[in-house]
Design a protein around this motif. Structure first.
Motif, mmCIF file in Angstrom:
data_model
loop_
_atom_site.group_PDB
_atom_site.id
_atom_site.type_symbol
_atom_site.label_atom_id
_atom_site.label_comp_id
_atom_site.label_asym_id
_atom_site.label_seq_id
_atom_site.Cartn_x
_atom_site.Cartn_y
_atom_site.Cartn_z
ATOM 1 N N ARG A 129 3.145 -0.997 3.320
ATOM 2 C CA ARG A 129 2.699 -2.148 4.091
ATOM 3 C C ARG A 129 2.386 -3.301 3.143
ATOM 4 O O ARG A 129 1.702 -3.132 2.145
ATOM 5 N N ARG A 130 2.895 -4.477 3.485
ATOM 6 C CA ARG A 130 2.806 -5.664 2.640
ATOM 7 C C ARG A 130 1.566 -6.480 2.995
ATOM 8 O O ARG A 130 1.329 -6.775 4.162
ATOM 9 N N THR A 131 0.770 -6.856 1.999
ATOM 10 C CA THR A 131 -0.328 -7.812 2.236
ATOM 11 C C THR A 131 -0.344 -8.832 1.109
ATOM 12 O O THR A 131 0.129 -8.580 0.004
ATOM 13 N N TRP A 132 -0.902 -9.990 1.415
ATOM 14 C CA TRP A 132 -0.974 -11.098 0.463
ATOM 15 C C TRP A 132 -2.418 -11.192 -0.030
ATOM 16 O O TRP A 132 -3.325 -11.412 0.765
ATOM 17 N N PRO A 133 -2.626 -11.006 -1.333
ATOM 18 C CA PRO A 133 -3.987 -10.850 -1.859
ATOM 19 C C PRO A 133 -4.702 -12.186 -2.062
ATOM 20 O O PRO A 133 -4.679 -12.763 -3.148
ATOM 21 N N VAL A 134 -5.377 -12.654 -1.032
ATOM 22 C CA VAL A 134 -6.058 -13.950 -1.126
ATOM 23 C C VAL A 134 -7.369 -13.812 -1.904
ATOM 24 O O VAL A 134 -8.178 -12.930 -1.636
ATOM 25 N N ARG A 149 1.802 3.169 2.158
ATOM 26 C CA ARG A 149 2.786 3.288 3.238
ATOM 27 C C ARG A 149 3.810 2.158 3.218
ATOM 28 O O ARG A 149 4.559 1.976 4.169
ATOM 29 N N ARG A 207 5.673 -14.667 8.282
ATOM 30 C CA ARG A 207 4.767 -14.366 9.407
ATOM 31 C C ARG A 207 3.511 -13.648 8.931
ATOM 32 O O ARG A 207 2.475 -13.731 9.554
ATOM 33 N N ASP A 208 3.633 -12.940 7.811
ATOM 34 C CA ASP A 208 2.447 -12.314 7.238
ATOM 35 C C ASP A 208 1.622 -13.328 6.443
ATOM 36 O O ASP A 208 0.398 -13.262 6.422
ATOM 37 N N ASP A 231 0.840 -1.194 0.000
ATOM 38 C CA ASP A 231 0.000 0.000 0.000
ATOM 39 C C ASP A 231 0.880 1.250 0.000
ATOM 40 O O ASP A 231 2.121 1.166 -0.064
#
Lengths: 286, 286
Positions: free
Chosen positions: B207-212, B205, B274-275, B203
Motif C-alpha cells: 500500500r502506497r502512502t506519501w510521508p508528509v 502489503r 489521487r493519493d 507498507d
C-alpha cells in the motif's frame, strides 16, 4: 478594455455584481438554488454521535469541554478572524456546550443563537446561562433552516466536517447573513482526515511522517475518536472553498493552523501539527 | 444593519470597496504597498536552473516539452479556468518554450507576452513562431516589472513555486491587470512539496502512502528533479491564497488537481495523484 466575458463555467457567461455575489450569473444562481433546495429536502440525517452516552462522556473530558474556548489550541487564531462583535446578531453552528455564544455576549453581541443536533450538548449549554440574549436550539445541520438576512456573523468550530450536505448548508447560511456579513469557521484539515490509516509512521531513526493516501477521494471517513465508528466527511480545501465561492461568499482568509512557539513551549505535544496540520480555518464574507 | 467594522487585521478597520480590492483598507494597502516595494527592490535572484545544460536537456525530453500543452496532464483543467481569450492582452509568467502564448494567439488574443528567466527556453520559444502578436522577453520573476493596467489575463503554469518573493510578484501582477482581469495559475501542490523525503512509502502489503512532514514549515525545499539541487519554495495553500487576497485578488476557484477516469485509462501511472495531489490550480480576478 470592454467587458470581459468568460467561457469557463467558473466565471459563467454573464458576471453579475461580482463584488457581492462572487462569480455567479443569475442563471447560475438559479441553477444552484434548485440543486441546493433539492439537497436540503434530502433525507440525510446526521450521525449525532454526541448523543451517545459513551462519546458524550469522553467529549466532556476534553480540555475544550472543561476549559471552554481557552482550552482549544486554535482559539486565538479563530478569535483573530472575528469582526468587532458589538451589537451583532450571530449564529453558532454546532455550538456544543455553548461556550462561544456566552463569550460573544460578553463581547457585546445583540443576540447569539447556538445550534446543535445533540440534546445532550444543548442541555449542558442551557444550564450554563440564563442570559436572555442567548438561545440554544436543536437542529440538524444537514437540514439547516434559518431566517433570511438576519445575522451579521456565522461562526462554526469543528462541526462542518460532519456535514455531508455542505453545499446546502452554505446556501442556507449565505441567505441568512446580511450583506457584508461574516462567516468564520474551522474544520478538521483534509490532510488530517484523508488517510486510510490516520496515524503517524515512525522510521528507523524515529522520524515522524503522516501517511497521506486517498487525498483526492472525497466522501465519508470512519474514524475511532472517543468511540468507534465516528463518521466525518472528507473534502479537499479546494472543494470547501469552491462551495463557499459558488454560494456567493468572498474568501477573506484561509489558515492551515499551526501552533506558535509560545504555545509549543507550554504544550510540546502540539508541535506535531507543524508536520501535519489538524485544523483548517476560513473567513469569508457575504 | 449598520456598517460592519472589524477588529481583525484581515478585515482591517475600514473596508474600502470590498468588491474591487478585497478586504484591504486604504491604510492597509499603503502598508502592503510599502512592504512589497521593499521586497521588489530586494536583490533575490532566481536559481535559473533551466539555463543549466544538463537540466535543459532533461526538461526538453518531458512530454510537456515535446507535445506542448496536450502533453501536460493538468492542461484540460487549466484551460477550463480560462476566460474567453478573444481580443485580450495576455501575459504568461514562466512561459518556457512558449506553447501557451502560441495557443492563445490561435484563440484570438490581441497580444501575448511570454516572460521567462531562461535564455535557453526563450531561444527555443522564439524559434517556434514569427507571429507579430507574440513577444518573448527575458525577466527574473523575483523582480518582475510590468506596465500598469495593461493585461486582461495573467497565466502561469508551474513557475511560481520557484519564486521566493511571491508577495512582490503578485503585487506587481495585480497592478498590471486591468480591472476585472484574470489570473489563472498552477503551482506544485504543497503536499507534494512539503516532505523532507518526498517519495512514496510502501507498507508490507504494497500500500502506497506519501510521508508528509514539515507541512507548516514554509521556505525553500531542495529537490533532485532532472538534476540535483533544484530549489523550490514551499508554501501552504492558505499562504498562497492569503497573498492573493491581500494583493486585492478575489479568489474564484481552487483546484487540487487529479486525473479523470478517462485520463487514468490512458495513463494508469497518473492515478497516484489521487493519493497525493501534485498540482494546485487557482483562478482569481482583479
Amino acid at each position: 478594455m470592454g467587458k470581459l466575458t468568460a467561457t469557463s463555467p467558473i466565471y459563467d457567461r454573464e458576471l453579475v455584481d461580482v463584488g457581492k455575489v462572487g462569480y455567479c450569473s443569475r442563471q447560475k444562481r438559479v441553477r444552484f438554488a434548485l440543486s441546493y433546495i433539492l439537497a436540503i429536502v434530502d433525507k440525510t440525517m446526521t450521525q449525532n454521535v454526541y448523543d451517545r452516552s459513551d462519546f458524550f462522556e469522553g467529549y466532556s473530558k476534553l480540555s475544550r469541554s472543561t476549559e471552554g474556548l481557552d482550552g482549544a489550541a486554535e482559539w486565538p487564531s479563530m478569535r483573530a478572524l472575528l469582526p468587532n462583535l458589538h451589537d451583532l446578531n450571530i449564529v453558532d453552528l454546532g455550538c456544543g456546550f455553548g461556550w462561544f455564544c456566552r463569550w460573544a455576549v460578553e463581547q457585546g453581541v445583540a443576540s447569539a443563537l447556538g445550534i446543535d443536533v445533540s440534546e445532550n450538548m444543548l442541555a449542558r449549554a442551557r444550564n450554563a446561562t440564563s442570559n436572555p440574549r442567548i438561545d440554544y436550539v436543536q437542529q440538524d445541520l444537514e437540514r439547516l433552516d434559518l431566517p433570511l438576512a438576519s445575522f451579521d456573523l456565522a461562526y462554526s468550530s469543528l462541526a462542518l466536517h460532519y456535514v455531508a450536505n455542505l453545499a446546502g448548508l452554505l446556501f442556507t447560511l449565505r441567505r441568512s447573513l446580511r450583506p457584508g456579513g461574516y462567516l468564520v469557521m474551522s474544520i478538521e484539515h483534509p490532510i488530517y482526515m484523508a488517510p486510510t490509516r490516520a496515524d503517524w509512521l515512525f522510521d528507523e531513526r524515529g522520524r515522524r511522517t503522516w501517511p497521506v493516501d486517498s487525498y483526492l477521494v472525497e466522501g465519508p471517513r470512519t474514524t475511532d475518536w472517543l468511540v468507534q465508528g465516528v463518521i466525518k466527511q472528507h473534502r479537499t480545501i479546494g472543494t470547501t472553498l469552491n462551495h463557499l465561492i459558488r454560494c456567493g461568499f468572498v474568501v477573506a482568509h484561509v489558515e492551515e493552523w499551526g501552533p506558535t512557539d509560545e504555545q509549543i513551549a507550554t504544550h510540546p505535544d502540539w508541535e506535531e501539527a507543524r508536520d501535519r496540520p489538524m485544523f483548517l480555518l476560513i473567513a469569508a464574507q457575504r
